[in-house]
Design an enzyme around this catalytic site. Sequence first.
Site, PDB file in Angstrom:
ATOM      1  CD  GLU A  56      -1.188 -11.772   3.941  1.00  0.00           C
ATOM      2  OE1 GLU A  56      -0.528 -13.101   4.737  1.00  0.00           O
ATOM      3  OE2 GLU A  56      -1.000 -10.575   3.917  1.00  0.00           O
ATOM      4  CE  LYS A 109     -11.724  -5.016   5.646  1.00  0.00           C
ATOM      5  NZ  LYS A 109     -11.068  -5.382   3.997  1.00  0.00           N
ATOM      6  N   GLY A 133      -2.622 -14.590  -5.431  1.00  0.00           N
ATOM      7  CA  GLY A 133      -2.333 -13.715  -4.954  1.00  0.00           C
ATOM      8  C   GLY A 133      -3.908 -12.438  -4.383  1.00  0.00           C
ATOM      9  CG  ASP A 174     -10.080  -7.767   6.867  1.00  0.00           C
ATOM     10  OD1 ASP A 174      -9.144  -6.717   7.011  1.00  0.00           O
ATOM     11  OD2 ASP A 174     -10.535  -7.765   5.711  1.00  0.00           O
ATOM     12  CB  ILE A 230     -15.281   1.140  -1.522  1.00  0.00           C
ATOM     13  CG1 ILE A 230     -15.060   0.518  -2.922  1.00  0.00           C
ATOM     14  CG2 ILE A 230     -16.747   1.430  -1.701  1.00  0.00           C
ATOM     15  CD1 ILE A 230     -16.075  -1.335  -1.923  1.00  0.00           C
ATOM     16  CB  VAL A 249      -1.030  -0.145   0.914  1.00  0.00           C
ATOM     17  CG1 VAL A 249      -1.781   1.517   1.537  1.00  0.00           C
ATOM     18  CG2 VAL A 249      -1.331  -0.817   1.157  1.00  0.00           C
TER      19      VAL A 249
END
Lengths: 433, 433
Positions: free
Chosen positions: A190, A205, A187, A201, A136, A14
């Site tokens: 992980e 969020k 890809g 995760d 987004i 990132v």
Amino acid sequence: MSVINVGIIGFGTVGVGTFEVLTKNREIITNRVGMDVIVKKIADLDIKTDRGVEVHHSLFTKDAMDVIDDPDIDIIVELIGGTTKAKEYILKAIERGKNVVTANKALLAECGKEIFEAAERYGSGLAFEASVGAGIPIIGALKGGLSANRIQTILGILNGTSNFILTKMAKEGLFYSQAVQDAVNLGFAEDPPTLDVDGTDAAHKLAVLLSINFGTTAPFEDIYREGIDSLTPDDIRFARELGYSVKLLAIARMLDDRIEARVHPAMIPKNHILANVNSEYNAIYIDGDFVGPNLYYGLGAGKSSTGSAVVADIMNMSRQIRVGLKGSAPPLGHIHPPDKEIMIQPMEELITSYYLKVTALDRPGVLSMISGILGENHIGISSVIQKGRQINGSVPIVMLTHEARESDVQKAVLLLNNLDILTGKTVTIRVEE
Amino acid sequence: MSVINVGIIGFGTVGVGTFEVLTKNREIITNRVGMDVIVKKIADLDIKTDRGVEVHHSLFTKDAMDVIDDPDIDIIVELIGGTTKAKEYILKAIERGKNVVTANKALLAECGKEIFEAAERYGSGLAFEASVGAGIPIIGALKGGLSANRIQTILGILNGTSNFILTKMAKEGLFYSQAVQDAVNLGFAEDPPTLDVDGTDAAHKLAVLLSINFGTTAPFEDIYREGIDSLTPDDIRFARELGYSVKLLAIARMLDDRIEARVHPAMIPKNHILANVNSEYNAIYIDGDFVGPNLYYGLGAGKSSTGSAVVADIMNMSRQIRVGLKGSAPPLGHIHPPDKEIMIQPMEELITSYYLKVTALDRPGVLSMISGILGENHIGISSVIQKGRQINGSVPIVMLTHEARESDVQKAVLLLNNLDILTGKTVTIRVEE
């Protein structure tokens, strides 16, 4: 023209994406912001590896404090992730009155209170558009265009890896482990993709979205989490026959004095716009009291999409700096945050309908025994599929229930699993209409 | 706590919606903005009709200038629509240094240059989130979360009335006129719904989006417009057989030194997320160089959804006023707007693929005659459906072409229509992949 100096801490995927957006689109950024936005320092433990971008070596440092302590740097971008070093650096930057941009959902979900309070105390700007749905602009929408609404429902496909895996399973009939392997090879995951597939995760969020909505930190640990690893291609196929798609959904529903907040595989009707969000794409479906149903869709991860959001935050802060403001809005967007905390309803009190798959010996009276147990636990059945294809004398019996209470369903499933006519574990998937 | 006073000019559907949002959600608006936002005056020629909302009679005036000249009013909301009186009032409010909120896409598309320049000259804030997609915060997204991107493509379903009509035609096999009647009866269309179905309304909205994207007004009159009134249920069914849905699309594509900008019925692949946007819903699909494909979806019209966007603009302006800023950002969001104008490519130079339906006598050699004409005009065919069902000796021949030039296709269609074996007008629908 004056200049906005940016410092990047963490030059992984990132970080490189952010650098690329700032350099490749420098001209349009300057025109839109009215100032030249340049990267002055980059801190990373590894300053040797070639990342495929041209960066002058003088920008690099191994010490994040070189970035934080540079008096010329206006905006600190934290992109190392995690909740230890990242937290330390962000707090130090805030204490020095720096504006901070981060993509770190884990940190905001788990240590948000401390970070948000520090930003307010020191009057530092804190922005985190990239933390949910990558590029987004959902945080901007909640703080801006939707802010006149009382949000009633949030349904999010917030993890691209698990959505990729589920799409593979649905379209190609793959088993979970095969689809994971494909995702790793391409890809998109992980190895192993634990936090992506176990719901953590997405729950991070969801906690960030709830914090924005309510103007106060959400209790992350109270968000129910269930992963996708026990789903089978059979369940996905049965769901489709019943008119549904299976997605890992992050769900929030605002009740009278508390909310539902949960992440788990869920069945949604095939004609729901969310059911058409496939592969690595993310989407957030929001229902507000005036705006009605809204959907926001895009790539929820990746170098460029995440970089796009990080730079949008940098640009927004730069605009504020240009007109002489800094930290003028608190990070959660509420000038008068509420006194009361967000109360999440215990999962066992959830009322919803369920998909149940019971695998049992193909004998007379089996269905009546199963429906008897469900009935005793106040669970009504709305439709049943019993498939002819026996495997070793067993058949799957697939049912949709009427609305039932989670605790009753869990109790019934325990009772069912103890029956000696059952030849497999009972599968439950909650249904979102 | 101090107060933001709002004046509303035009108390029709959207005016009432705006009033309802401000009153029903007053508490959350105050908490988010940090100031109490109240309606101080409402101007409308009709101040007698009961609109179903409780408004103290002292708020009403028949004279818009009472609102504009009230020194206590910080934000003027123009909701009368059209390009005459609305323009006059907005310019007067701007000249008095007021902040202005409007939902008026026709005015912004047709007279934007004058309005935007006046706002900059007088340092007045000007916001218009409600002008495109009603409550969908697409303008905020372009100015904010997407602003680090070079936008490459915009595909919009920007008119709910025509989308409702097309959905009816597709799902129920209705003729255009029947579907229009249904839309009128259900309140989704005016009678007749001219500007909705002929592409004008969608072109107005596309012009607004282009203006935001480029930071300069778009030449509305150069946007190609074609309506949905000549579509038949047959064409929609053939499109489906070929794997496409038919939508009224507003399309912008950024080429090297000019852009495509056009509104017309278009075929999009059934699995495209836009193909699943049905009934009165709107959606904007945007592809940016870093963010990738994004979609924004919601109700594109109506009292509440539009009111939600108007109030979001009021809140955003109120936040700026609270910290002592006013008109700090130009209305199109570019601090340094470009020198050059937006150049729209002439329609005849468009290169795309086409659906062609030729209705001809069912005789040997017909297909070869048709494909001969297409070939002479450099139009290659990628697939053909010839349907067996003869009607009075005629059969429809449906073709998809490879990429071809619009001028060649128009020329070929003229030649085809002159053949005496043709028994109906040739239908062309452009294909968006």
